[in-house]
Structures are given as structure tokens and as C-alpha cells.
Design a protein around this motif. Structure first.
Motif, PDB file in Angstrom:
ATOM      1  N   GLU A   1     -29.752  36.193  26.207  1.00  0.00           N
ATOM      2  CA  GLU A   1     -30.827  35.572  27.140  1.00  0.00           C
ATOM      3  C   GLU A   1     -30.814  34.117  27.000  1.00  0.00           C
ATOM      4  OE1 GLU A   1     -34.230  38.279  28.810  1.00  0.00           O
ATOM      5  OE2 GLU A   1     -34.046  38.797  26.329  1.00  0.00           O
ATOM      6  N   PRO A   2     -29.811  33.421  26.966  1.00  0.00           N
ATOM      7  CA  PRO A   2     -30.079  31.890  26.605  1.00  0.00           C
ATOM      8  C   PRO A   2     -30.914  31.109  27.432  1.00  0.00           C
ATOM      9  CG  PRO A   2     -27.730  32.461  27.450  1.00  0.00           C
ATOM     10  CD  PRO A   2     -28.389  33.682  27.313  1.00  0.00           C
ATOM     11  N   GLU A   3     -30.834  31.420  28.620  1.00  0.00           N
ATOM     12  CA  GLU A   3     -31.592  30.489  29.697  1.00  0.00           C
ATOM     13  C   GLU A   3     -33.136  30.757  29.117  1.00  0.00           C
ATOM     14  OE1 GLU A   3     -29.504  32.779  31.020  1.00  0.00           O
ATOM     15  OE2 GLU A   3     -28.181  31.657  31.962  1.00  0.00           O
ATOM     16  N   LYS A   4     -33.637  31.998  28.631  1.00  0.00           N
ATOM     17  CA  LYS A   4     -34.905  32.123  28.249  1.00  0.00           C
ATOM     18  C   LYS A   4     -35.309  31.285  26.979  1.00  0.00           C
ATOM     19  CE  LYS A   4     -37.969  36.172  27.407  1.00  0.00           C
ATOM     20  NZ  LYS A   4     -38.034  37.493  27.420  1.00  0.00           N
ATOM     21  N   ALA A   5     -34.150  31.303  25.886  1.00  0.00           N
ATOM     22  CA  ALA A   5     -34.301  30.626  24.720  1.00  0.00           C
ATOM     23  C   ALA A   5     -34.306  29.012  24.959  1.00  0.00           C
ATOM     24  CB  ALA A   5     -33.088  31.061  23.883  1.00  0.00           C
ATOM     25  N   THR A   6     -33.823  28.555  26.086  1.00  0.00           N
ATOM     26  CA  THR A   6     -33.512  27.158  26.508  1.00  0.00           C
ATOM     27  C   THR A   6     -35.102  26.812  26.917  1.00  0.00           C
ATOM     28  OG1 THR A   6     -32.667  27.395  28.724  1.00  0.00           O
ATOM     29  CG2 THR A   6     -31.311  26.993  26.925  1.00  0.00           C
ATOM     30  N   LYS A   7     -35.819  27.748  27.483  1.00  0.00           N
ATOM     31  CA  LYS A   7     -37.387  27.328  27.531  1.00  0.00           C
ATOM     32  C   LYS A   7     -38.236  27.430  26.465  1.00  0.00           C
ATOM     33  CE  LYS A   7     -36.666  28.680  32.480  1.00  0.00           C
ATOM     34  NZ  LYS A   7     -35.409  28.159  32.645  1.00  0.00           N
TER      35      LYS A   7
END
Length: 117
Positions: A13-19
Motif C-alpha cells: 500500500e505505497p500510497e498509504k505509506a506516502t501519507k
């Protein structure tokens, strides 16, 4: 001598990690390139840290952290690593400004090798 120049966080879940990381640690996250979000951990020049990135983890490394080690020759480093029990997970890849390969040491720890062009 190889030196640690960065890190890579693999996530499904890279998008979640980028937040998450900017909110918790104040890291700056760049727009994605090759499904890789570059991370700057530097607040200023006096407070510099090692930079890295977040990517969607591949099947062979779905989540975790790898250090990136800069070497003069990826080919030579792969040869020496294999001779000492390492396994190549991803052969040398060609990017615009560097070559990159992923290996696992004899104990199972994954790492990346980077050679600047």
C-alpha cells in the motif's frame, strides 16, 4: 568501499505509506516515478539524513526495508557477493542515471546495489 546511500521501503500500500511518513516524521515525498516515491529526510543542511524511497513491493519482496549500497561496479559487487554466498534476486537493471540490482546475503537480509553512470 561500498557506502550506504539510501533505503527503500517496500509496501503493498505505497500510497498509504506516502501519507504516513510525512505526517509522523516530516519527510518530503516526491511525485512517483516508475512506481517509486522518492523520500527526502533532510530538514536542512545541518540536519541531513539518508534519503530513500517507497515502492510497491514486488512478489519477491512484498514488504520490508532494504538499504541501498553505492559501488563502483555493480557487476564486480555481484560477483564478489555470489562468491561469498549471496543470491541475486533481481539482476542489474538500467535506469537513466544509475544501475541497480537486488541481492540477499547468506543470512537472508536483502539489499540493493547502485552504480552511478
Amino acid at each position: 568501499m561500498g557506502k550506504v546511500i539510501g533505503f527503500e521501503l517496500s509496501s503493498q500500500e505505497p500510497e498509504k505509506a506516502t501519507k504516513f511518513y510525512p505526517e509522523v516524521f516530516g519527510w518530503k515525498i516526491s511525485e512517483p516515478k516508475w512506481d517509486y516515491w522518492a523520500i527526502s529526510t533532510e530538514k536542512d543542511t545541518e540536519n541531513s539524513g539518508i534519503n530513500g524511497g517507497i515502492s510497491k513491493g514486488p512478489n519477491d519482496y512484498p514488504h520490508g526495508t532494504r538499504i541501498q549500497i553505492e559501488v563502483e561496479s555493480v557487476d564486480e559487487a555481484i560477483y564478489k557477493a555470489k562468491a561469498n554466498g549471496a543470491m541475486v534476486v533481481r539482476e542489474k537493471m538500467d535506469f537513466d542515471e544509475f544501475y541497480l540490482a537486488y541481492l540477499v546475503d547468506p543470512t537472508g537480509i536483502g539489499f540493493g546495489l547502485i552504480q552511478n553512470k
